[in-house]
Design a protein around this motif. Structure first.
Motif, PDB file in Angstrom:
ATOM      1  N   GLU A 203      49.530  31.967  34.306  1.00  0.00           N
ATOM      2  CA  GLU A 203      50.203  32.427  35.996  1.00  0.00           C
ATOM      3  C   GLU A 203      49.134  33.362  37.489  1.00  0.00           C
ATOM      4  O   GLU A 203      49.155  33.110  38.173  1.00  0.00           O
ATOM      5  N   ILE A 204      49.445  34.507  36.023  1.00  0.00           N
ATOM      6  CA  ILE A 204      47.593  35.747  37.136  1.00  0.00           C
ATOM      7  C   ILE A 204      46.767  34.696  37.664  1.00  0.00           C
ATOM      8  O   ILE A 204      46.280  35.015  39.118  1.00  0.00           O
ATOM      9  N   MET A 205      45.839  34.006  36.983  1.00  0.00           N
ATOM     10  CA  MET A 205      44.818  33.260  37.261  1.00  0.00           C
ATOM     11  C   MET A 205      45.000  32.612  38.276  1.00  0.00           C
ATOM     12  O   MET A 205      43.866  32.428  39.363  1.00  0.00           O
ATOM     13  N   ASP A 206      46.242  31.808  38.474  1.00  0.00           N
ATOM     14  CA  ASP A 206      46.231  30.707  39.203  1.00  0.00           C
ATOM     15  C   ASP A 206      46.773  31.778  40.373  1.00  0.00           C
ATOM     16  O   ASP A 206      46.413  31.967  42.024  1.00  0.00           O
ATOM     17  N   LYS A 207      47.475  32.428  39.904  1.00  0.00           N
ATOM     18  CA  LYS A 207      47.986  33.244  41.523  1.00  0.00           C
ATOM     19  C   LYS A 207      47.878  35.005  41.284  1.00  0.00           C
ATOM     20  O   LYS A 207      48.654  35.910  41.109  1.00  0.00           O
ATOM     21  N   PRO A 208      46.760  35.076  41.449  1.00  0.00           N
ATOM     22  CA  PRO A 208      46.809  36.565  41.458  1.00  0.00           C
ATOM     23  C   PRO A 208      47.100  37.566  42.042  1.00  0.00           C
ATOM     24  O   PRO A 208      47.414  37.965  43.242  1.00  0.00           O
ATOM     25  N   ASP A 209      48.083  38.834  41.786  1.00  0.00           N
ATOM     26  CA  ASP A 209      48.512  39.673  42.866  1.00  0.00           C
ATOM     27  C   ASP A 209      47.256  40.468  44.021  1.00  0.00           C
ATOM     28  O   ASP A 209      46.097  40.586  43.453  1.00  0.00           O
ATOM     29  N   GLN A 210      48.141  40.674  45.108  1.00  0.00           N
ATOM     30  CA  GLN A 210      47.139  41.443  46.325  1.00  0.00           C
ATOM     31  C   GLN A 210      47.865  42.778  46.015  1.00  0.00           C
ATOM     32  O   GLN A 210      48.298  42.888  46.201  1.00  0.00           O
ATOM     33  N   ILE A 211      46.913  43.760  45.246  1.00  0.00           N
ATOM     34  CA  ILE A 211      47.221  44.913  45.257  1.00  0.00           C
ATOM     35  C   ILE A 211      46.876  45.518  45.980  1.00  0.00           C
ATOM     36  O   ILE A 211      45.200  45.964  46.219  1.00  0.00           O
ATOM     37  N   TRP A 212      47.481  47.314  46.647  1.00  0.00           N
ATOM     38  CA  TRP A 212      46.970  47.558  47.406  1.00  0.00           C
ATOM     39  C   TRP A 212      46.634  49.401  47.200  1.00  0.00           C
ATOM     40  O   TRP A 212      47.121  49.029  45.742  1.00  0.00           O
ATOM     41  N   THR A 213      45.666  49.918  48.027  1.00  0.00           N
ATOM     42  CA  THR A 213      45.124  50.835  47.463  1.00  0.00           C
ATOM     43  C   THR A 213      46.667  51.456  46.948  1.00  0.00           C
ATOM     44  O   THR A 213      47.621  52.153  47.637  1.00  0.00           O
ATOM     45  N   GLY A 214      46.251  52.366  46.071  1.00  0.00           N
ATOM     46  CA  GLY A 214      46.570  53.375  45.759  1.00  0.00           C
ATOM     47  C   GLY A 214      47.699  53.447  45.094  1.00  0.00           C
ATOM     48  O   GLY A 214      48.146  53.652  43.927  1.00  0.00           O
ATOM     49  N   ALA A 215      48.131  51.445  44.597  1.00  0.00           N
ATOM     50  CA  ALA A 215      48.628  51.358  43.383  1.00  0.00           C
ATOM     51  C   ALA A 215      47.994  50.916  41.875  1.00  0.00           C
ATOM     52  O   ALA A 215      46.726  50.364  41.994  1.00  0.00           O
ATOM     53  N   HIS A 216      49.329  51.056  40.868  1.00  0.00           N
ATOM     54  CA  HIS A 216      48.180  50.914  39.449  1.00  0.00           C
ATOM     55  C   HIS A 216      48.992  49.034  38.856  1.00  0.00           C
ATOM     56  O   HIS A 216      50.151  49.836  39.259  1.00  0.00           O
ATOM     57  N   TYR A 217      47.927  48.894  38.515  1.00  0.00           N
ATOM     58  CA  TYR A 217      48.646  47.587  37.860  1.00  0.00           C
ATOM     59  C   TYR A 217      48.636  47.791  36.873  1.00  0.00           C
ATOM     60  O   TYR A 217      47.765  48.236  35.974  1.00  0.00           O
ATOM     61  N   HIS A 218      49.762  47.704  35.819  1.00  0.00           N
ATOM     62  CA  HIS A 218      50.297  47.201  34.611  1.00  0.00           C
ATOM     63  C   HIS A 218      50.484  45.711  34.120  1.00  0.00           C
ATOM     64  O   HIS A 218      52.077  45.112  34.662  1.00  0.00           O
ATOM     65  N   HIS A 219      49.629  45.165  33.222  1.00  0.00           N
ATOM     66  CA  HIS A 219      49.671  43.766  32.873  1.00  0.00           C
ATOM     67  C   HIS A 219      50.885  44.248  31.310  1.00  0.00           C
ATOM     68  O   HIS A 219      50.068  44.122  30.537  1.00  0.00           O
ATOM     69  N   ALA A 220      52.335  43.219  31.795  1.00  0.00           N
ATOM     70  CA  ALA A 220      52.784  42.907  30.649  1.00  0.00           C
ATOM     71  C   ALA A 220      53.299  41.662  30.305  1.00  0.00           C
ATOM     72  O   ALA A 220      54.661  42.152  30.648  1.00  0.00           O
ATOM     73  N   PRO A 221      52.801  40.686  29.399  1.00  0.00           N
ATOM     74  CA  PRO A 221      53.494  40.255  29.867  1.00  0.00           C
ATOM     75  C   PRO A 221      54.870  39.626  28.613  1.00  0.00           C
ATOM     76  O   PRO A 221      54.297  40.346  28.249  1.00  0.00           O
ATOM     77  N   ALA A 222      56.043  39.129  29.347  1.00  0.00           N
ATOM     78  CA  ALA A 222      57.046  38.734  29.038  1.00  0.00           C
ATOM     79  C   ALA A 222      57.096  37.356  28.422  1.00  0.00           C
ATOM     80  O   ALA A 222      58.843  38.101  27.711  1.00  0.00           O
ATOM     81  N   ASN A 223      56.308  36.828  28.774  1.00  0.00           N
ATOM     82  CA  ASN A 223      57.244  35.408  28.073  1.00  0.00           C
ATOM     83  C   ASN A 223      57.128  35.720  26.254  1.00  0.00           C
ATOM     84  O   ASN A 223      55.803  35.504  26.196  1.00  0.00           O
ATOM     85  N   PRO A 224      58.754  35.444  25.850  1.00  0.00           N
ATOM     86  CA  PRO A 224      58.770  34.952  24.334  1.00  0.00           C
ATOM     87  C   PRO A 224      58.418  34.026  24.126  1.00  0.00           C
ATOM     88  O   PRO A 224      58.125  33.861  22.492  1.00  0.00           O
ATOM     89  N   LEU A 225      57.695  33.225  25.065  1.00  0.00           N
ATOM     90  CA  LEU A 225      57.647  31.319  23.933  1.00  0.00           C
ATOM     91  C   LEU A 225      56.603  31.147  24.770  1.00  0.00           C
ATOM     92  O   LEU A 225      55.323  30.077  24.724  1.00  0.00           O
ATOM     93  N   ALA A 226      55.902  32.093  24.993  1.00  0.00           N
ATOM     94  CA  ALA A 226      54.359  31.732  25.373  1.00  0.00           C
ATOM     95  C   ALA A 226      53.436  31.330  24.408  1.00  0.00           C
ATOM     96  O   ALA A 226      52.275  30.156  24.897  1.00  0.00           O
ATOM     97  N   LYS A 227      53.535  31.226  22.518  1.00  0.00           N
ATOM     98  CA  LYS A 227      52.712  30.583  22.265  1.00  0.00           C
ATOM     99  C   LYS A 227      53.322  28.776  22.139  1.00  0.00           C
ATOM    100  O   LYS A 227      52.740  28.094  21.402  1.00  0.00           O
ATOM    101  N   GLU A 228      54.485  28.819  22.517  1.00  0.00           N
ATOM    102  CA  GLU A 228      55.058  27.076  22.679  1.00  0.00           C
ATOM    103  C   GLU A 228      54.688  26.016  24.155  1.00  0.00           C
ATOM    104  O   GLU A 228      54.644  25.862  24.098  1.00  0.00           O
ATOM    105  N   VAL A 229      55.610  27.316  25.292  1.00  0.00           N
ATOM    106  CA  VAL A 229      55.105  26.923  26.260  1.00  0.00           C
ATOM    107  C   VAL A 229      54.819  27.934  27.057  1.00  0.00           C
ATOM    108  O   VAL A 229      55.366  29.217  27.638  1.00  0.00           O
ATOM    109  N   ASP A 230      53.518  27.278  27.886  1.00  0.00           N
ATOM    110  CA  ASP A 230      53.465  28.273  29.443  1.00  0.00           C
ATOM    111  C   ASP A 230      54.151  28.598  30.481  1.00  0.00           C
ATOM    112  O   ASP A 230      55.083  27.672  30.620  1.00  0.00           O
ATOM    113  N   ALA A 231      54.350  29.850  30.156  1.00  0.00           N
ATOM    114  CA  ALA A 231      55.667  29.783  31.312  1.00  0.00           C
ATOM    115  C   ALA A 231      55.029  28.703  33.417  1.00  0.00           C
ATOM    116  O   ALA A 231      55.651  28.955  34.030  1.00  0.00           O
TER     117      ALA A 231
END
Length: 260
Positions: free
Chosen positions: A72-100
């Motif tokens: 999802e991130i590769m398709d639509k990467p966040d626009q991260i504004w100056t000074g912001a801290h980005y934390h990638h914390a994947p939450a999809n518990p079904l990631a191994k079965e079904v891509d979100a």
């Protein structure tokens, strides 16, 4: 696709915002109110304009938690504004079965896809031992680092459970949590309609109906998550302490900072 014509006062006036809203001004049973301008929830941030980003900098919104899968991130990467801290914390518990990224699935798979089973399973698993929400708790306990926005693709499921966590930790009752959760049916409507119209150009009517179900929020979805929490832990309070790491002392610290 914009929130320029705001359908609810909690929405931020962003040209490229997707269901981007402030959890502030929610009133709790004890009369306390969540301060505005500190806690936010949203869909993906890939469409934010330069003026949107300037607006968010002005809000001192500096912590981004992205619950999305890598694809999802590769398709639509966040626009991260100056000074912001980005934390990638994947939450999809079904990631191994079904891509979100469900719309990337093949036609035959989508025809066989059972939306109701998927959503039930998703909400059953989302709140249980999910590292993403432990990341959220860590950031909540460091409010001096700036405002926090938690987000996924459309700010509905992964973000919906994360927002419920925040509200419960601050002392909100179930009615308040549910009201905020169901508000997405209003605040996501323009973008949801856009997505369904795009899907209709390439997908059968029956598949589009499945996406309409997946893109909705329903009381039974969140109740599935809460029932799962109660089965595993006995109560939301015990879940917050044992799973998320927010005991009463930590919650009192959050309430002292985020409530007025």
């Amino acid at each position: 696709m914009t929130t320029t014509l705001l359908s609810h006062p909690s929405l931020l006036p962003l040209n490229g915002g997707i269901n981007f809203r402030d959890l502030g001004n929610n009133t709790l049973n004890n009369g306390a109110k969540i301060k505005s301008g500190l806690l936010f929830r949203s869909g993906s941030l890939d469409k934010l304009t330069e003026s949107d980003q300037a607006f968010l900098i002005g809000k001192n919104l500096l912590q981004i938690i992205d619950y999305r899968d890598n694809s999802e991130i590769m398709d639509k990467p966040d626009q991260i504004w100056t000074g912001a801290h980005y934390h990638h914390a994947p939450a999809n518990p079904l990631a191994k079965e079904v891509d979100a990224n469900l719309d990337k699935l093949g036609k035959e798979i989508l025809e066989q896809f059972d939306a109701k089973v998927f959503m039930s399973r998703l909400y059953e698993l989302l709140p249980i031992n999910n590292p993403a929400y432990k990341t959220l708790a860590t950031l909540l306990l460091q409010p001096e680092k700036g405002g926090i926005v938690q987000h996924c693709a459309v700010g509905k499921d992964r973000t919906g459970v994360g927002s419920a966590l925040v509200l419960f930790a601050l002392g909100a009752d179930l009615d308040t949590v549910m009201e905020d959760y169901l508000l997405t049916n209003v605040t996501l409507a323009p973008y949801r309609d856009y997505l369904l119209n795009e899907h209709a150009k390439m997908m059968s009517e029956s598949v589009v109906e499945k996406f309409a179900y997946v893109y909705s929020v329903r009381e039974e979805f969140l109740m599935t998550a809460l029932n799962s929490i109660n089965r595993h832990y006995g109560s939301v309070d015990i879940w917050l302490e044992k799973d998320i790491g927010l005991d009463m002392a930590a919650r009192e610290k959050l309430q002292a900072y985020f409530l007025e």
